[in-house]
Scaffold this motif. Structure first.
Motif, short mmCIF file in Angstrom:
data_model
loop_
_atom_site.label_atom_id
_atom_site.label_comp_id
_atom_site.label_asym_id
_atom_site.label_seq_id
_atom_site.Cartn_x
_atom_site.Cartn_y
_atom_site.Cartn_z
N LYS A 231 19.55 4.55 9.35
CA LYS A 231 19.26 5.96 8.51
C LYS A 231 18.58 7.21 9.04
CE LYS A 231 19.18 3.55 3.96
NZ LYS A 231 18.71 3.82 2.26
N GLN A 232 18.78 8.57 9.33
CA GLN A 232 18.62 9.68 9.56
C GLN A 232 18.05 11.18 8.59
OE1 GLN A 232 20.50 9.73 13.43
NE2 GLN A 232 22.03 10.61 12.11
N THR A 233 16.26 11.45 9.17
CA THR A 233 15.89 12.11 8.46
C THR A 233 15.24 13.09 9.55
OG1 THR A 233 14.44 12.62 6.49
CG2 THR A 233 13.99 10.34 7.61
N CYS A 234 15.10 14.00 8.43
CA CYS A 234 14.16 14.99 9.00
C CYS A 234 13.00 15.93 8.66
CB CYS A 234 14.48 16.90 9.62
SG CYS A 234 14.00 18.13 9.71
N HIS A 293 11.41 3.95 12.90
CA HIS A 293 10.65 3.11 12.26
C HIS A 293 11.68 2.39 11.90
CE1 HIS A 293 6.75 1.92 10.05
NE2 HIS A 293 8.32 1.84 9.12
N SER A 294 11.67 0.72 11.89
CA SER A 294 11.74 -0.09 10.97
C SER A 294 11.67 -1.11 9.98
CB SER A 294 12.71 -1.37 11.90
OG SER A 294 12.89 -0.62 13.67
N PHE A 295 12.77 -1.01 8.82
CA PHE A 295 12.36 -1.57 7.66
C PHE A 295 13.39 -2.51 7.28
CE2 PHE A 295 11.98 3.08 6.70
CZ PHE A 295 10.60 2.67 6.03
N GLU A 349 -7.19 10.57 5.60
CA GLU A 349 -8.19 9.95 4.68
C GLU A 349 -7.75 9.74 3.88
OE1 GLU A 349 -11.06 8.44 4.68
OE2 GLU A 349 -11.16 9.50 6.78
N LEU A 350 -6.25 9.56 3.34
CA LEU A 350 -5.26 9.33 2.28
C LEU A 350 -4.30 7.72 2.86
CD1 LEU A 350 -3.43 13.23 1.73
CD2 LEU A 350 -5.56 12.36 0.39
N GLY A 351 -3.61 7.54 1.78
CA GLY A 351 -2.63 6.31 2.25
C GLY A 351 -1.08 7.04 2.63
N LEU A 352 -1.73 6.62 4.16
CA LEU A 352 0.00 7.28 4.32
C LEU A 352 1.28 6.09 4.96
CD1 LEU A 352 -2.20 9.34 6.39
CD2 LEU A 352 -0.52 10.26 5.11
N PRO A 353 2.06 6.52 5.25
CA PRO A 353 3.62 5.64 5.58
C PRO A 353 2.70 5.29 7.20
CG PRO A 353 4.33 6.87 4.50
CD PRO A 353 3.00 7.64 4.78
N ALA A 354 3.01 4.27 8.35
CA ALA A 354 2.56 4.14 9.85
C ALA A 354 2.95 5.55 10.39
CB ALA A 354 2.86 3.19 10.09
N PRO A 355 4.46 5.73 10.15
CA PRO A 355 4.66 6.33 11.30
C PRO A 355 3.96 8.13 10.80
CG PRO A 355 6.64 5.80 9.35
CD PRO A 355 5.58 5.12 9.52
N ILE A 356 3.67 8.58 9.57
CA ILE A 356 3.82 9.28 8.81
C ILE A 356 1.80 9.63 9.89
CG2 ILE A 356 2.56 11.39 7.01
CD1 ILE A 356 6.05 10.44 7.68
#
Length: 368
Positions: A231-234, A293-295, A349-356
């Motif tokens: 999947k692709q996203t901007c 990023h792979s799920f 300091e927030l909960g963030l996804p790894a790539p973000i």
């Protein structure tokens, strides 16, 4: 020669006796560790577990915290539904069990995020009760020891493994149920590994049916491979004149549920990214290199775009959607009105996804 006796003897000399969740081995410590260890290696989990325990030393402190704070301490560990379930389960323990961890199998199984193996591990390790476990390591050990063919993810193979796991409990001395549970996991993690198992050092080699029939390399069967779609996203790195970054919480369920993330616009093709759609609200646009990023079920190709907006809000972190979206109608759908502006150190300091998190760290490094 039995399976249990030589395994326990080996564990006494070679098992892992210094894991942080064994000091002390309470139900709370075992439970948190078991949830963290789902889909994640011990060495990865240890630093997360230690930081988590410093902030949430007991079930009451975990239940009282906000989901945002819990996910911030989970950030980077992945499979974020585990963190959400852990938080919800802590609140359930407070509300339904007077803050005391239940010792009944059905009550533990009813906690969000707890399955049969996790419930068994808690009861065996924290309360020394005779319950079997069947995590990934133990599945591999038993599949080889009993020469059970097939992929352990199928119902039939799992039923065979559970049957064998429960039958072995009759050989375990009552006072050693906790050690036996840990010994099985340690054997799978250190000797009976997926690749290059060290069978010559295995305490149960003499009675292992896979060893006797030369099937160690082929058991257990691997999961049938499926081609994962892409999947692709901007991803929009929106900045205001103070250098703050716009982040918004994702929905509570689904991928990265409950974490803070960047606004996104799905793309069928990266060539569709039309930067000309931005008009007067934008001072500058910079396309960043793509990021993959792979799920477990698909790959995500992310195309980050840094956007400097002509927005000045002083000390306020609130923003109205129409303030950002004027002149950028194609972008409006990506914005969430619950988002906020964050200084970069606060964002991290927030909960963030790894790539973000990776993208924000790049921003911070550039501006240091």
């Amino acid at each position: 020669m039995s399976f249990v006796a030589p395994l326990l003897a080996w564990f006494d000399d070679h098992g892992r006796h210094d894991l942080p969740w064994h000091q002390p081995r309470t139900a709370y410590h075992v439970w948190v560790s078991e949830i963290m260890l789902q889909q994640t290696q011990v060495q990865t989990v240890i630093p997360y577990y230690q930081r988590f325990m410093q902030r949430f030393p007991d079930v009451a402190s975990l239940a009282a915290a906000s989901q945002d704070e819990v996910l911030a301490h989970w950030s980077g560990l992945g499979y974020y539904a585990r963190g959400r379930n852990l938080h919800q389960a802590a609140q359930q323990i407070i509300n339904q069990h007077d803050g005391k961890f239940p010792q009944d199998f059905a009550a533990i199984l009813a906690l969000p995020g707890v399955g049969r193996s996790t419930a068994g591990a808690i009861l065996a390790q924290a309360f020394n009760q005779p319950y079997a476990i069947l995590d990934g390591n133990v599945k591999r050990v038993l599949a080889r020891y009993f020469a059970i063919a097939g992929w352990p993810g199928t119902t039939g193979v799992q039923q065979q493994l559970w049957q064998q796991a429960e039958q072995l409990l009759s050989e375990v001395p009552t006072h050693r149920l906790a050690d036996y549970t840990q010994a099985q996991m340690d054997l799978g993690a250190t000797l009976c590994t997926r690749s290059k198992p060290r069978c010559q050092q295995c305490p149960v080699q003499a009675t292992c049916q896979a060893w006797q029939t030369v099937q160690v390399a082929s058991l257990p069967s691997t999961k049938p491979k499926k081609t994962r779609p892409t999947k692709q996203t901007c991803c929009w790195l929106l900045r205001n004149k103070q250098g703050q970054l716009w982040l918004q919480p994702r929905p509570g369920q689904g991928i990265w549920g409950g974490l803070y993330s960047l606004p996104e616009t799905p793309l069928a093709d990266p060539e569709e990214l039309n930067l000309a759609m931005f008009e007067s609200a934008v001072e500058s646009l910079v396309e960043w290199p793509s990021l993959k990023h792979s799920f477990s079920h698909y790959h995500l190709m992310m195309y980050p775009v840094e956007v400097m907006l002509d927005v000045t809000l002083g000390d306020s972190i609130a923003i109205q959607k129409d303030q950002v979206c004027e002149g950028v109608p194609n972008y409006a759908a990506a914005l969430d009105a619950t988002g906020s502006w964050f200084n970069l150190p606060d964002a991290l300091e927030l909960g963030l996804p790894a790539p973000i998190r990776q993208l924000i760290e790049q921003l911070q490094a550039r501006e240091a």
